[in-house]
Enzyme design. Structure first.
Site, PDB file in Angstrom:
ATOM      1  N   GLU A  16      67.555  37.801  50.067  1.00 36.55           N
ATOM      2  CA  GLU A  16      66.432  36.884  49.863  1.00 36.55           C
ATOM      3  C   GLU A  16      66.729  36.132  48.575  1.00 36.55           C
ATOM      4  O   GLU A  16      66.524  36.635  47.478  1.00 36.55           O
ATOM      5  CB  GLU A  16      65.134  37.694  49.776  1.00 36.55           C
ATOM      6  CG  GLU A  16      63.918  36.871  50.115  1.00 36.55           C
ATOM      7  CD  GLU A  16      63.019  36.685  48.930  1.00 36.55           C
ATOM      8  OE1 GLU A  16      63.028  35.570  48.371  1.00 36.55           O
ATOM      9  OE2 GLU A  16      62.319  37.643  48.564  1.00 36.55           O
ATOM     10  N   CYS A  40      60.020  32.733  44.578  1.00 40.87           N
ATOM     11  CA  CYS A  40      61.041  32.190  45.489  1.00 40.87           C
ATOM     12  C   CYS A  40      60.395  31.118  46.342  1.00 40.87           C
ATOM     13  O   CYS A  40      61.059  30.196  46.797  1.00 40.87           O
ATOM     14  CB  CYS A  40      61.577  33.278  46.398  1.00 40.87           C
ATOM     15  SG  CYS A  40      62.318  34.600  45.498  1.00 40.87           S
TER      16      CYS A  40
HETATM   17  C1  UN1 Z   1      59.199  36.057  45.936  1.00 41.94           C
HETATM   18  O1  UN1 Z   1      58.930  35.062  45.283  1.00 41.94           O
HETATM   19  O2  UN1 Z   1      60.300  36.633  45.797  1.00 41.94           O
HETATM   20  O3  UN1 Z   1      54.949  34.397  49.619  1.00 41.94           O
HETATM   21  C2  UN1 Z   1      58.247  36.701  46.859  1.00 41.94           C
HETATM   22  C3  UN1 Z   1      54.776  34.646  48.421  1.00 41.94           C
HETATM   23  C4  UN1 Z   1      54.657  36.086  48.018  1.00 41.94           C
HETATM   24  C5  UN1 Z   1      55.994  36.713  47.849  1.00 41.94           C
HETATM   25  C6  UN1 Z   1      56.986  35.933  47.062  1.00 41.94           C
HETATM   26  N1  UN1 Z   1      53.897  36.785  49.033  1.00 41.94           N
HETATM   27  O4  UN1 Z   1      54.679  33.783  47.566  1.00 41.94           O
END
Ligand code: UN1
Length: 514
Positions: A270, A304
């Site tokens: 990821e 992310c």
């Molecule tokens: C991440 O940024 O690694 O969808 C995870 C989202 C959160 C998870 C982010 N539920 O923004």
């Protein structure tokens, strides 16, 4: 000094954080020694102060941890999955008790506002609930055999020890997406967290230890905090670890894929995102502006899934810019533990530098800063969120800068919007705001968004745990975490055919030696 910290942040005591903490836990009641180990300082981005120290795991500590996880696998895999689910249910309940304390620790250690810190713990609770249900649904298929009196079916068995590598921005939730699913499937695991958030990992491990002790178990969940060059590389190269699930930069993911791939291990990656929202001229801008604000400024632009690009139909460009700047001006920046704060610090001085470097690189590429991007004059790592105009997918727009820097890019036709949308190397999350079925369906079709997540009238961040979470292109290798059928990656499939006839017919009608 540490006593002062404890007094100021009483939740540290509730979570069992000490002045010097062991960085390796091979199971219940077995924190490995701190003596003779290098010390890592956990620094709070709130004011740049040291919260506590962590003794970094050595190669020998790593060995002890892996051996314990391997041994525990022999016991854990034999416990029926629904019973494993009940143990995970207890873990979820224990997390509920510590939601406030843990949420505050997340805030103290990495800087996201406390509402988001607690939201992250809620995400961990949600996936533990999901895992409890899943423990009775680890289904395989049955197939019709082409042979008389034969039965064919598949079943899933646990893999063994799973390696979980997490990054600083979701120091609890990302581990839980992996660990809760891995646990109900029958795997044991070793967690290597980010060196920027070791205390969150230690606190979670302590919560897990308490639950596992109650059930007479030892090393289902283990922890190793150490240097990437030392324990990280050992983990990647370790043939005893059939699956590595890693969250981090694309550069790091390539390294994980290379090393683990070479030994034919599995990976779930990821990696970086460069998430965009397309704004059509018929969009409900009241919704869209709020979604952009949460997506771009939430977690100080360090998810992310953070919204990094707004692709706007030219007819509404000016209005969108004005409304966004107005909304950005209302963002209160400051102590993330204060419930009135909307945006806290970024994780480090380096993150500020990366953001300023990106802003400085814009003009020669035809980009222009139109709001924010200024250091805030207070202790800690604070910067105002920034908005910049970009003529298209210039080089800076194609690069993920892990900070609150939002690019606005104009377009005229839907074809152009989708081309801009897909024209970056990353492919995690995406969204379109429109009231038109034609445009939203186009966005979700095979000639639409190329991302792992594609939303309509919802922003790019804040996904629920029930769906599979992961992306394409530079974001990953198609591996997913969290819900849907992500669990299958943590198990190995076995296809079986049973002959209950008195003959031995061969498949494909082959006659052999008759
Ligand atoms: C991440 O940024 O690694 O969808 C995870 C989202 C959160 C998870 C982010 N539920 O923004």
């Amino acid at each position: 000094m540490f006593n002062e910290t404890l007094q100021k942040y009483s939740f540290l005591k509730d979570l069992g954080i000490e002045e010097v903490n062991s960085g390796a836990c091979s199971g219940v009641d077995t924190w490995l020694p701190t003596e003779g180990r290098d010390l890592l300082e956990s620094i709070s981005p709130i004011d740049g102060s040291v919260i506590a120290k962590v003794a970094l795991a050595t190669s020998e500590d790593y060995e002890n941890v892996i051996k314990a996880a391997q041994e525990e696998f022999q016991t854990w895999q034999m416990i029926p999955a629904p019973k494993r689910g009940l143990i995970i249910r207890d873990f979820g309940d224990e997390l509920r008790k510590y939601k406030d304390a843990l949420g505050q620790l997340i805030t103290l250690e990495m800087g996201k506002i406390v509402a988001e810190g607690k939201g992250e713990v809620q995400e961990a609770i949600d996936i533990s609930d999901f895992a409890v249900g899943l423990s009775r649904q680890l289904y395989g298929l049955t197939m019709k055999s082409e042979r008389v009196k034969h039965r064919m079916f598949e079943q899933y068995h646990p893999l063994g020890v799973v390696g979980i590598i997490t990054s600083f921005n979701f120091p609890v939730a990302v581990w839980s997406w992996n660990s809760m699913i891995a646990a109900v499937t029958g795997d044991t695991m070793v967690w290597k967290p980010s060196s920027q958030t070791p205390l969150c990992a230690i606190a979670v491990q302590k919560i897990a230890n308490r639950v596992m002790k109650r059930h007479g178990l030892k090393s289902v969940f283990t922890l190793v905090i150490g240097r990437g060059s030392e324990v990280g590389e050992k983990l990647l190269n370790d043939r005893r670890v059939p699956l590595i699930s890693a969250t981090g930069s694309t550069r790091m993911g390539v390294r994980v894929a290379e090393v683990v791939g070479k030994r034919l291990g599995r990976t779930i990656l990821e990696l970086g995102g460069n998430n965009a929202i397309i704004l059509m001229e018929d969009a409900n801008l009241d919704l869209a502006i709020r979604a952009i604000l949460f997506g771009a400024v939430g977690t100080a632009g360090q998810r992310c899934t953070t919204t990094r690009r707004i692709i706007v139909q030219r007819s509404i460009l000016k209005e969108v810019e004005e409304r966004l700047i107005k909304a950005y001006k209302q963002v209160t920046i400051g102590d993330p533990l204060d419930p009135h704060t909307v945006m806290g610090p970024v994780v480090s001085q380096q993150a500020i530098k990366d953001m300023l470097d990106a802003i400085n690189a814009l003009p020669p590429q035809g980009g222009k800063l139109i709001h924010g991007g200024e250091r805030v004059n207070r202790k800690g790592f604070y910067i105002t969120p920034a908005i910049a105009e970009a003529p298209g997918n210039i080089q800076m727009v194609c690069t993920e800068t892990f900070a609150p820097l939002l690019y606005i890019i104009p377009f005229d036709t839907i074809d152009e919007a989708i081309e801009l949308h897909n024209g970056v190397p990353q492919g995690l999350s995406s969204a379109i705001f429109t009231d038109s079925v034609k445009y939203s369906e186009r966005f979700l079709s095979t000639i639409g968004s190329d991302c792992g997540i594609a939303n309509v009238n919802i922003g790019t961040s804040g996904a629920e745990i029930g769906g599979a979470f992961g992306g394409h292109k530079d974001t990953g290798n198609g591996g997913v975490e969290a819900g849907s059928d992500a669990w299958k990656q943590y198990m190995k499939r076995q296809t079986s055919t049973i002959n209950w006839s008195d003959e031995l017919p061969l498949a494909q009608g082959i006659k052999f030696g008759e």
